[in-house]
Design a protein around this motif. Structure first.
Motif, PDB file in Angstrom:
ATOM      1  N   LEU A  49     -12.541  -8.956   4.279  1.00 60.96           N
ATOM      2  CA  LEU A  49     -13.088  -8.034   3.152  1.00 60.96           C
ATOM      3  C   LEU A  49     -12.384  -6.642   3.421  1.00 60.96           C
ATOM      4  O   LEU A  49     -11.754  -5.997   2.691  1.00 60.96           O
ATOM      5  CB  LEU A  49     -14.618  -7.978   3.341  1.00 60.96           C
ATOM      6  CG  LEU A  49     -15.324  -9.207   2.741  1.00 60.96           C
ATOM      7  CD1 LEU A  49     -16.846  -8.996   3.140  1.00 60.96           C
ATOM      8  CD2 LEU A  49     -15.006  -9.048   0.951  1.00 60.96           C
ATOM      9  N   ALA A  50     -12.497  -6.354   4.860  1.00 53.92           N
ATOM     10  CA  ALA A  50     -11.927  -5.011   4.968  1.00 53.92           C
ATOM     11  C   ALA A  50     -10.371  -4.993   4.961  1.00 53.92           C
ATOM     12  O   ALA A  50     -10.000  -3.914   4.657  1.00 53.92           O
ATOM     13  CB  ALA A  50     -12.089  -4.824   6.605  1.00 53.92           C
ATOM     14  N   GLU A  51      -9.538  -6.030   5.078  1.00 56.64           N
ATOM     15  CA  GLU A  51      -8.259  -6.135   4.895  1.00 56.64           C
ATOM     16  C   GLU A  51      -7.958  -5.785   3.495  1.00 56.64           C
ATOM     17  O   GLU A  51      -6.764  -5.179   3.205  1.00 56.64           O
ATOM     18  CB  GLU A  51      -7.569  -7.460   5.665  1.00 56.64           C
ATOM     19  CG  GLU A  51      -6.026  -7.326   5.498  1.00 56.64           C
ATOM     20  CD  GLU A  51      -5.193  -6.690   6.451  1.00 56.64           C
ATOM     21  OE1 GLU A  51      -4.325  -6.534   6.043  1.00 56.64           O
ATOM     22  OE2 GLU A  51      -5.870  -6.080   7.313  1.00 56.64           O
ATOM     23  N   THR A  52      -8.866  -6.130   2.519  1.00 54.22           N
ATOM     24  CA  THR A  52      -8.624  -6.080   1.049  1.00 54.22           C
ATOM     25  C   THR A  52      -8.732  -4.560   1.104  1.00 54.22           C
ATOM     26  O   THR A  52      -8.170  -4.001  -0.173  1.00 54.22           O
ATOM     27  CB  THR A  52      -9.581  -6.840   0.383  1.00 54.22           C
ATOM     28  OG1 THR A  52      -9.517  -8.197   0.775  1.00 54.22           O
ATOM     29  CG2 THR A  52      -9.116  -6.727  -1.186  1.00 54.22           C
ATOM     30  N   ILE A  53      -9.660  -3.773   1.552  1.00 50.70           N
ATOM     31  CA  ILE A  53     -10.011  -2.415   1.529  1.00 50.70           C
ATOM     32  C   ILE A  53      -8.971  -1.514   2.173  1.00 50.70           C
ATOM     33  O   ILE A  53      -8.392  -0.716   1.249  1.00 50.70           O
ATOM     34  CB  ILE A  53     -11.178  -2.249   1.679  1.00 50.70           C
ATOM     35  CG1 ILE A  53     -12.194  -2.999   1.025  1.00 50.70           C
ATOM     36  CG2 ILE A  53     -11.602  -0.660   1.648  1.00 50.70           C
ATOM     37  CD1 ILE A  53     -13.830  -2.702   1.451  1.00 50.70           C
ATOM     38  N   ILE A  54      -8.526  -2.230   3.072  1.00 51.41           N
ATOM     39  CA  ILE A  54      -7.424  -1.201   3.874  1.00 51.41           C
ATOM     40  C   ILE A  54      -6.533  -2.269   4.187  1.00 51.41           C
ATOM     41  O   ILE A  54      -6.323  -2.780   5.419  1.00 51.41           O
ATOM     42  CB  ILE A  54      -7.894  -0.618   5.018  1.00 51.41           C
ATOM     43  CG1 ILE A  54      -9.310   0.381   4.802  1.00 51.41           C
ATOM     44  CG2 ILE A  54      -6.972   0.153   5.790  1.00 51.41           C
ATOM     45  CD1 ILE A  54      -9.644   1.085   5.880  1.00 51.41           C
ATOM     46  N   LEU A 110      -8.983 -17.134  -1.255  1.00 55.99           N
ATOM     47  CA  LEU A 110      -8.138 -16.539  -2.521  1.00 55.99           C
ATOM     48  C   LEU A 110      -6.917 -15.854  -2.113  1.00 55.99           C
ATOM     49  O   LEU A 110      -6.566 -15.489  -1.018  1.00 55.99           O
ATOM     50  CB  LEU A 110      -9.455 -15.321  -2.858  1.00 55.99           C
ATOM     51  CG  LEU A 110     -10.594 -15.853  -3.344  1.00 55.99           C
ATOM     52  CD1 LEU A 110     -11.423 -14.845  -4.008  1.00 55.99           C
ATOM     53  CD2 LEU A 110     -10.488 -16.926  -4.535  1.00 55.99           C
ATOM     54  N   GLU A 111      -6.373 -15.750  -3.205  1.00 51.17           N
ATOM     55  CA  GLU A 111      -5.033 -14.918  -3.001  1.00 51.17           C
ATOM     56  C   GLU A 111      -5.413 -13.641  -3.083  1.00 51.17           C
ATOM     57  O   GLU A 111      -6.500 -13.147  -3.415  1.00 51.17           O
ATOM     58  CB  GLU A 111      -3.916 -15.199  -4.229  1.00 51.17           C
ATOM     59  CG  GLU A 111      -3.663 -16.651  -4.193  1.00 51.17           C
ATOM     60  CD  GLU A 111      -2.436 -16.973  -5.422  1.00 51.17           C
ATOM     61  OE1 GLU A 111      -1.974 -15.816  -6.011  1.00 51.17           O
ATOM     62  OE2 GLU A 111      -2.567 -18.090  -5.531  1.00 51.17           O
ATOM     63  N   ASP A 112      -4.377 -12.557  -2.341  1.00 51.55           N
ATOM     64  CA  ASP A 112      -4.659 -11.402  -2.296  1.00 51.55           C
ATOM     65  C   ASP A 112      -4.963 -10.546  -3.801  1.00 51.55           C
ATOM     66  O   ASP A 112      -5.915  -9.771  -3.685  1.00 51.55           O
ATOM     67  CB  ASP A 112      -3.617 -10.623  -1.524  1.00 51.55           C
ATOM     68  CG  ASP A 112      -3.361 -11.081  -0.186  1.00 51.55           C
ATOM     69  OD1 ASP A 112      -4.304 -11.530   0.260  1.00 51.55           O
ATOM     70  OD2 ASP A 112      -2.232 -10.851   0.398  1.00 51.55           O
ATOM     71  N   THR A 113      -4.216 -10.841  -4.666  1.00 53.01           N
ATOM     72  CA  THR A 113      -4.568 -10.384  -6.067  1.00 53.01           C
ATOM     73  C   THR A 113      -5.747 -10.662  -6.699  1.00 53.01           C
ATOM     74  O   THR A 113      -6.678  -9.628  -6.833  1.00 53.01           O
ATOM     75  CB  THR A 113      -3.424 -10.719  -6.996  1.00 53.01           C
ATOM     76  OG1 THR A 113      -3.491 -12.107  -6.902  1.00 53.01           O
ATOM     77  CG2 THR A 113      -2.019 -10.111  -6.701  1.00 53.01           C
ATOM     78  N   ALA A 114      -6.309 -11.786  -6.296  1.00 55.01           N
ATOM     79  CA  ALA A 114      -7.731 -12.365  -6.638  1.00 55.01           C
ATOM     80  C   ALA A 114      -8.634 -11.538  -5.818  1.00 55.01           C
ATOM     81  O   ALA A 114      -9.838 -11.302  -6.239  1.00 55.01           O
ATOM     82  CB  ALA A 114      -7.900 -13.773  -6.588  1.00 55.01           C
ATOM     83  N   LYS A 115      -8.452 -11.426  -4.451  1.00 57.19           N
ATOM     84  CA  LYS A 115      -9.471 -10.652  -3.642  1.00 57.19           C
ATOM     85  C   LYS A 115      -9.713  -9.263  -4.048  1.00 57.19           C
ATOM     86  O   LYS A 115     -10.590  -8.703  -4.165  1.00 57.19           O
ATOM     87  CB  LYS A 115      -8.882 -10.728  -2.005  1.00 57.19           C
ATOM     88  CG  LYS A 115      -8.987 -12.021  -1.526  1.00 57.19           C
ATOM     89  CD  LYS A 115      -8.381 -12.059  -0.130  1.00 57.19           C
ATOM     90  CE  LYS A 115      -8.388 -13.179   0.584  1.00 57.19           C
ATOM     91  NZ  LYS A 115      -7.732 -12.905   1.866  1.00 57.19           N
ATOM     92  N   LEU A 116      -8.426  -8.658  -4.303  1.00 58.05           N
ATOM     93  CA  LEU A 116      -8.427  -7.127  -4.967  1.00 58.05           C
ATOM     94  C   LEU A 116      -9.134  -6.986  -6.279  1.00 58.05           C
ATOM     95  O   LEU A 116      -9.899  -6.242  -6.264  1.00 58.05           O
ATOM     96  CB  LEU A 116      -7.026  -6.706  -4.995  1.00 58.05           C
ATOM     97  CG  LEU A 116      -6.817  -5.245  -5.143  1.00 58.05           C
ATOM     98  CD1 LEU A 116      -7.618  -4.348  -4.283  1.00 58.05           C
ATOM     99  CD2 LEU A 116      -5.516  -4.758  -5.749  1.00 58.05           C
ATOM    100  N   GLY A 117      -8.997  -7.894  -7.130  1.00 59.82           N
ATOM    101  CA  GLY A 117      -9.458  -7.982  -8.394  1.00 59.82           C
ATOM    102  C   GLY A 117     -11.244  -8.061  -8.173  1.00 59.82           C
ATOM    103  O   GLY A 117     -11.824  -7.512  -9.018  1.00 59.82           O
ATOM    104  N   LEU A 118     -11.547  -8.860  -7.395  1.00 52.05           N
ATOM    105  CA  LEU A 118     -12.843  -9.204  -7.383  1.00 52.05           C
ATOM    106  C   LEU A 118     -13.649  -7.826  -6.706  1.00 52.05           C
ATOM    107  O   LEU A 118     -14.631  -7.520  -7.098  1.00 52.05           O
ATOM    108  CB  LEU A 118     -13.063 -10.385  -6.364  1.00 52.05           C
ATOM    109  CG  LEU A 118     -14.638 -10.784  -6.162  1.00 52.05           C
ATOM    110  CD1 LEU A 118     -15.033 -11.449  -7.227  1.00 52.05           C
ATOM    111  CD2 LEU A 118     -14.706 -11.622  -4.853  1.00 52.05           C
ATOM    112  N   LEU A 119     -13.174  -7.283  -5.688  1.00 54.38           N
ATOM    113  CA  LEU A 119     -13.646  -5.900  -5.008  1.00 54.38           C
ATOM    114  C   LEU A 119     -13.827  -4.757  -6.088  1.00 54.38           C
ATOM    115  O   LEU A 119     -14.322  -3.933  -5.986  1.00 54.38           O
ATOM    116  CB  LEU A 119     -12.753  -5.716  -3.702  1.00 54.38           C
ATOM    117  CG  LEU A 119     -13.131  -6.716  -2.545  1.00 54.38           C
ATOM    118  CD1 LEU A 119     -12.705  -6.107  -1.212  1.00 54.38           C
ATOM    119  CD2 LEU A 119     -14.862  -6.887  -2.614  1.00 54.38           C
TER     120      LEU A 119
END
Length: 191
Positions: A49-54, A110-119
């Protein structure tokens, strides 16, 4: 082999043919986790979660390298008020449920784009929630703001955040009352 044994064996084989695929398909469904507390087992999830934010960049390591997940577990357990802990844990459950609903798998897979889209969707929801509850008494906070605050504070108080993301000036040091600062090339100071 007699006829009776042959029919019995065929019945068993036929039954396995019908039951086994159904059992295998049921075992492939992922059930979202429900959080009631945080443990060391949750560090990997919080790191994601934190890696998706930063996220990591070519110049800087991301939140996962700074081990922000460990920081988050400690801060939630030791520093958050019980009602804020409940909000945060309910939020983790909501994130996991939303992942399973949209993608059929946990956040970590999830792939990085899906993680980012979700957040990003959750952040938009959090902003709407904050606007709707602006004058609430007692004040209420959306779990995403707690998550984001913990990720950012964990990153910028880590060794990586203090020495690589910021310009590190160890103390003791002489006092420089006026120094040149170039916004384009200089990082913020960490003292």
């Amino acid at each position: 082999m007699d006829r009776k044994s042959f029919l019995k064996n065929m019945g068993v084989i036929g039954g396995c043919t019908l039951v086994l695929p159904t059992t295998l398909l049921q075992s492939c469904e992922y059930e979202p986790r429900v959080w009631s507390d945080l443990t060391a087992n949750d560090v990997a999830f919080l790191d994601e979660l934190a890696e998706t934010i930063i996220p990591a960049t070519p110049d800087l390591p991301g939140a996962k390298a700074a081990e922000v997940g460990k920081y988050m577990v400690t801060m939630v357990q030791d520093c958050l008020a019980p009602e804020d802990q409940d909000v945060f844990l309910t939020g983790l459950t909501s994130i996991e449920a939303l992942c399973v609903e949209r993608h059929g798998k946990p956040f970590e897979k999830l792939e990085d784009t899906a993680k980012l889209g979700l957040l990003e969707d959750i952040q938009a929801e959090a902003i709407d929630f904050a606007e709707a509850n602006e004058n609430a008494e007692p004040p209420v906070i959306h779990y995403f703001f707690i998550l984001k605050d913990l990720a950012v504070s964990g990153y910028f108080t880590s060794k990586i955040g203090m020495t690589q993301a910021r310009t590190y000036l160890p103390i003791p040091q002489k006092y420089l009352g006026c120094i040149d600062y170039d916004e384009q090339t200089s990082n913020p100071w960490a003292i």
